[in-house]
Write a protein that holds these residues in place. Structure first.
Motif, PDB file in Angstrom:
ATOM      1  N   ARG A 166       0.774  -1.241   0.111  1.00  0.00           N
ATOM      2  CA  ARG A 166      -0.131   0.083  -0.216  1.00  0.00           C
ATOM      3  C   ARG A 166       0.897   1.286   0.137  1.00  0.00           C
ATOM      4  O   ARG A 166       0.538   2.115  -0.854  1.00  0.00           O
ATOM      5  N   LEU A 167       1.884   1.293   0.789  1.00  0.00           N
ATOM      6  CA  LEU A 167       2.895   2.296   0.848  1.00  0.00           C
ATOM      7  C   LEU A 167       3.521   2.467  -0.420  1.00  0.00           C
ATOM      8  O   LEU A 167       3.672   3.635  -0.987  1.00  0.00           O
ATOM      9  N   LEU A 168       3.856   1.547  -1.113  1.00  0.00           N
ATOM     10  CA  LEU A 168       4.609   1.549  -2.546  1.00  0.00           C
ATOM     11  C   LEU A 168       3.656   2.123  -3.518  1.00  0.00           C
ATOM     12  O   LEU A 168       3.967   2.911  -4.383  1.00  0.00           O
ATOM     13  N   ALA A 169       2.449   1.693  -3.434  1.00  0.00           N
ATOM     14  CA  ALA A 169       1.339   2.075  -4.465  1.00  0.00           C
ATOM     15  C   ALA A 169       0.960   3.540  -4.225  1.00  0.00           C
ATOM     16  O   ALA A 169       0.772   4.372  -5.124  1.00  0.00           O
ATOM     17  N   LEU A 170       1.087   3.990  -2.991  1.00  0.00           N
ATOM     18  CA  LEU A 170       0.650   5.166  -2.610  1.00  0.00           C
ATOM     19  C   LEU A 170       1.823   6.288  -3.095  1.00  0.00           C
ATOM     20  O   LEU A 170       1.478   7.279  -3.654  1.00  0.00           O
ATOM     21  N   SER A 171       3.037   5.728  -2.844  1.00  0.00           N
ATOM     22  CA  SER A 171       4.177   6.465  -3.517  1.00  0.00           C
ATOM     23  C   SER A 171       4.077   6.758  -4.957  1.00  0.00           C
ATOM     24  O   SER A 171       4.454   7.726  -5.526  1.00  0.00           O
ATOM     25  N   GLY A 172       3.643   5.517  -5.493  1.00  0.00           N
ATOM     26  CA  GLY A 172       3.543   5.730  -6.969  1.00  0.00           C
ATOM     27  C   GLY A 172       2.592   6.701  -7.456  1.00  0.00           C
ATOM     28  O   GLY A 172       2.623   7.384  -8.628  1.00  0.00           O
ATOM     29  N   THR A 173       1.157   6.599  -6.916  1.00  0.00           N
ATOM     30  CA  THR A 173       0.178   7.572  -7.429  1.00  0.00           C
ATOM     31  C   THR A 173       0.658   9.164  -6.869  1.00  0.00           C
ATOM     32  O   THR A 173       0.306   9.875  -7.753  1.00  0.00           O
ATOM     33  N   ILE A 174       1.176   9.223  -5.872  1.00  0.00           N
ATOM     34  CA  ILE A 174       1.541  10.563  -5.314  1.00  0.00           C
ATOM     35  C   ILE A 174       2.493  11.235  -6.210  1.00  0.00           C
ATOM     36  O   ILE A 174       2.590  12.308  -6.841  1.00  0.00           O
TER      37      ILE A 174
ATOM     38  N   ALA B   9     -12.443 -11.244   8.383  1.00  0.00           N
ATOM     39  CA  ALA B   9     -12.401 -11.552   7.027  1.00  0.00           C
ATOM     40  C   ALA B   9     -13.334 -10.498   6.253  1.00  0.00           C
ATOM     41  O   ALA B   9     -13.154 -10.306   4.927  1.00  0.00           O
ATOM     42  N   ALA B  10     -14.467  -9.773   7.019  1.00  0.00           N
ATOM     43  CA  ALA B  10     -15.240  -8.886   6.307  1.00  0.00           C
ATOM     44  C   ALA B  10     -14.332  -7.678   5.844  1.00  0.00           C
ATOM     45  O   ALA B  10     -14.759  -7.231   4.687  1.00  0.00           O
ATOM     46  N   ILE B  11     -13.516  -7.249   6.516  1.00  0.00           N
ATOM     47  CA  ILE B  11     -12.666  -6.135   6.309  1.00  0.00           C
ATOM     48  C   ILE B  11     -11.921  -6.374   4.951  1.00  0.00           C
ATOM     49  O   ILE B  11     -11.617  -5.593   4.214  1.00  0.00           O
ATOM     50  N   ARG B  12     -11.065  -7.761   5.020  1.00  0.00           N
ATOM     51  CA  ARG B  12     -10.426  -8.073   3.921  1.00  0.00           C
ATOM     52  C   ARG B  12     -11.394  -8.046   2.609  1.00  0.00           C
ATOM     53  O   ARG B  12     -10.877  -7.620   1.391  1.00  0.00           O
ATOM     54  N   MET B  13     -12.657  -8.545   2.677  1.00  0.00           N
ATOM     55  CA  MET B  13     -13.473  -8.602   1.617  1.00  0.00           C
ATOM     56  C   MET B  13     -13.488  -7.184   0.736  1.00  0.00           C
ATOM     57  O   MET B  13     -13.803  -6.960  -0.221  1.00  0.00           O
ATOM     58  N   PHE B  14     -13.773  -6.096   2.002  1.00  0.00           N
ATOM     59  CA  PHE B  14     -13.954  -4.690   1.484  1.00  0.00           C
ATOM     60  C   PHE B  14     -12.739  -4.486   0.970  1.00  0.00           C
ATOM     61  O   PHE B  14     -12.863  -3.358  -0.057  1.00  0.00           O
ATOM     62  N   MET B  15     -11.665  -4.638   1.624  1.00  0.00           N
ATOM     63  CA  MET B  15     -10.522  -4.134   0.911  1.00  0.00           C
ATOM     64  C   MET B  15     -10.166  -4.734  -0.552  1.00  0.00           C
ATOM     65  O   MET B  15      -9.820  -3.846  -1.545  1.00  0.00           O
ATOM     66  N   VAL B  16     -10.391  -5.965  -0.716  1.00  0.00           N
ATOM     67  CA  VAL B  16     -10.187  -6.686  -1.910  1.00  0.00           C
ATOM     68  C   VAL B  16     -11.111  -6.017  -3.125  1.00  0.00           C
ATOM     69  O   VAL B  16     -10.618  -5.592  -4.170  1.00  0.00           O
ATOM     70  N   PHE B  17     -12.429  -5.577  -2.784  1.00  0.00           N
ATOM     71  CA  PHE B  17     -13.314  -5.041  -3.506  1.00  0.00           C
ATOM     72  C   PHE B  17     -12.770  -3.566  -4.047  1.00  0.00           C
ATOM     73  O   PHE B  17     -12.498  -3.295  -5.461  1.00  0.00           O
ATOM     74  N   PHE B  18     -12.299  -2.720  -3.067  1.00  0.00           N
ATOM     75  CA  PHE B  18     -12.006  -1.352  -3.603  1.00  0.00           C
ATOM     76  C   PHE B  18     -10.601  -1.529  -4.145  1.00  0.00           C
ATOM     77  O   PHE B  18     -10.446  -0.636  -4.988  1.00  0.00           O
ATOM     78  N   ASP B  19      -9.738  -2.370  -3.562  1.00  0.00           N
ATOM     79  CA  ASP B  19      -8.430  -2.614  -4.368  1.00  0.00           C
ATOM     80  C   ASP B  19      -8.510  -2.755  -5.755  1.00  0.00           C
ATOM     81  O   ASP B  19      -7.822  -2.187  -6.758  1.00  0.00           O
ATOM     82  N   THR B  20      -9.402  -3.819  -5.941  1.00  0.00           N
ATOM     83  CA  THR B  20      -9.786  -3.999  -7.520  1.00  0.00           C
ATOM     84  C   THR B  20     -10.466  -2.852  -8.380  1.00  0.00           C
ATOM     85  O   THR B  20     -10.177  -2.422  -9.392  1.00  0.00           O
ATOM     86  N   VAL B  21     -11.178  -2.029  -7.598  1.00  0.00           N
ATOM     87  CA  VAL B  21     -11.743  -0.728  -8.403  1.00  0.00           C
ATOM     88  C   VAL B  21     -10.690   0.256  -8.647  1.00  0.00           C
ATOM     89  O   VAL B  21     -10.619   0.804  -9.709  1.00  0.00           O
ATOM     90  N   MET B  22      -9.561   0.183  -7.476  1.00  0.00           N
ATOM     91  CA  MET B  22      -8.668   1.228  -7.853  1.00  0.00           C
ATOM     92  C   MET B  22      -7.510   0.738  -8.912  1.00  0.00           C
ATOM     93  O   MET B  22      -6.995   1.504  -9.619  1.00  0.00           O
ATOM     94  N   VAL B  23      -7.546  -0.561  -9.064  1.00  0.00           N
ATOM     95  CA  VAL B  23      -6.747  -0.925 -10.387  1.00  0.00           C
ATOM     96  C   VAL B  23      -7.478  -0.764 -11.341  1.00  0.00           C
ATOM     97  O   VAL B  23      -6.624  -0.029 -12.456  1.00  0.00           O
ATOM     98  N   ALA B  24      -8.575  -0.944 -11.537  1.00  0.00           N
ATOM     99  CA  ALA B  24      -9.245  -0.267 -12.775  1.00  0.00           C
ATOM    100  C   ALA B  24      -9.285   1.187 -12.975  1.00  0.00           C
ATOM    101  O   ALA B  24      -9.002   1.718 -14.133  1.00  0.00           O
TER     102      ALA B  24
ATOM    103  N   PHE C 247       1.695  -2.459  -8.057  1.00  0.00           N
ATOM    104  CA  PHE C 247       1.460  -3.081  -6.596  1.00  0.00           C
ATOM    105  C   PHE C 247       0.155  -2.876  -6.030  1.00  0.00           C
ATOM    106  O   PHE C 247      -0.195  -3.865  -5.391  1.00  0.00           O
ATOM    107  N   LEU C 248      -0.805  -2.408  -6.820  1.00  0.00           N
ATOM    108  CA  LEU C 248      -2.399  -2.569  -6.588  1.00  0.00           C
ATOM    109  C   LEU C 248      -2.700  -4.100  -7.086  1.00  0.00           C
ATOM    110  O   LEU C 248      -3.452  -4.657  -6.265  1.00  0.00           O
ATOM    111  N   MET C 249      -2.459  -4.310  -8.190  1.00  0.00           N
ATOM    112  CA  MET C 249      -2.667  -5.657  -8.686  1.00  0.00           C
ATOM    113  C   MET C 249      -1.895  -6.806  -7.690  1.00  0.00           C
ATOM    114  O   MET C 249      -2.765  -7.840  -7.357  1.00  0.00           O
TER     115      MET C 249
END
Length: 191
Positions: free
Chosen positions: A36-44, A107-122, A174-176
């Motif tokens: 997450r920190l690497l992806a954040l540094s790339g986007t910023i 696990a519910a938090i992980r599912m939430f994160m997987v969904f939004f991480d996938t959206v951010m990849v797109a 990094f997001l993938m």
């Protein structure tokens, strides 16, 4: 015998995790935070590099000048917006990632994160692809549409735009990896 095995399985789920499983989940959480920190540094980095890309080219006198900046092209504006959205999401997801290190059982938090991480990849991929198309046109031009290559004149602007694209595509990778890591963690949790 089956009832005893089922009862033992139920007790394992409710009791504390064995040390190897606990270590794996914490290590997975730390790797998640690192990605997450690497992806954040790339986007910023992509956001700041593209937003500050500005070059002025005087033609005959100081009265006639051509200027290249990201806001002149809608694709570059979209690129900046998508990286800002992804960067904002990644900043907001850092506390959740830290929480997953401390309490790795939710696990519910992980599912939430997987969904939004996938959206951010797109989202980041679409912004980077739009930016890449414009950088390609700026480098090569298009004779059929009478679009001239401008990178011979606006060299600094094109170099900054290219650097921003590299940072953005690195953030996509990094997001993938984040999505894959979260999916592996969810799979291991069910196994």
């Amino acid at each position: 015998m089956m009832k005893q095995a089922a009862a033992t399985e139920g007790n394992i789920e409710k009791g504390p995790l064995p040390p190897p499983v606990r270590r794996w989940r914490r290590l997975g959480g730390l790797f998640d935070l690192f990605l997450r920190l690497l992806a954040l540094s790339g986007t910023i980095a992509a956001l700041i590099t593209m937003a500050t890309a500005d070059e002025t080219l005087p033609i005959f006198t100081q009265l006639f000048q051509f200027e290249a900046k990201y806001s002149d092209l809608p694709a570059f504006t979209y690129f900046v917006i998508t990286n800002a959205i992804a960067g904002g999401y990644l900043v907001l997801s850092l506390p959740v990632s830290i929480f997953n290190i401390v309490k790795p059982r939710f696990a519910a938090i992980r599912m939430f994160m997987v969904f939004f991480d996938t959206v951010m990849v797109a989202v980041v991929t679409s912004g980077a692809a739009a930016g890449a198309a414009i950088v390609y046109l700026a480098q090569k031009g298009n004779n059929h549409a009478n679009w001239f290559a401008i990178c011979q004149q606006f060299d600094s602007f094109c170099q900054q735009a290219g650097g921003a694209l590299i940072a953005s595509f690195a953030a996509v990778v990094f997001l993938m990896l984040l999505v894959a890591l979260s999916a592996i963690n969810l799979y291991r949790r069910r196994a």
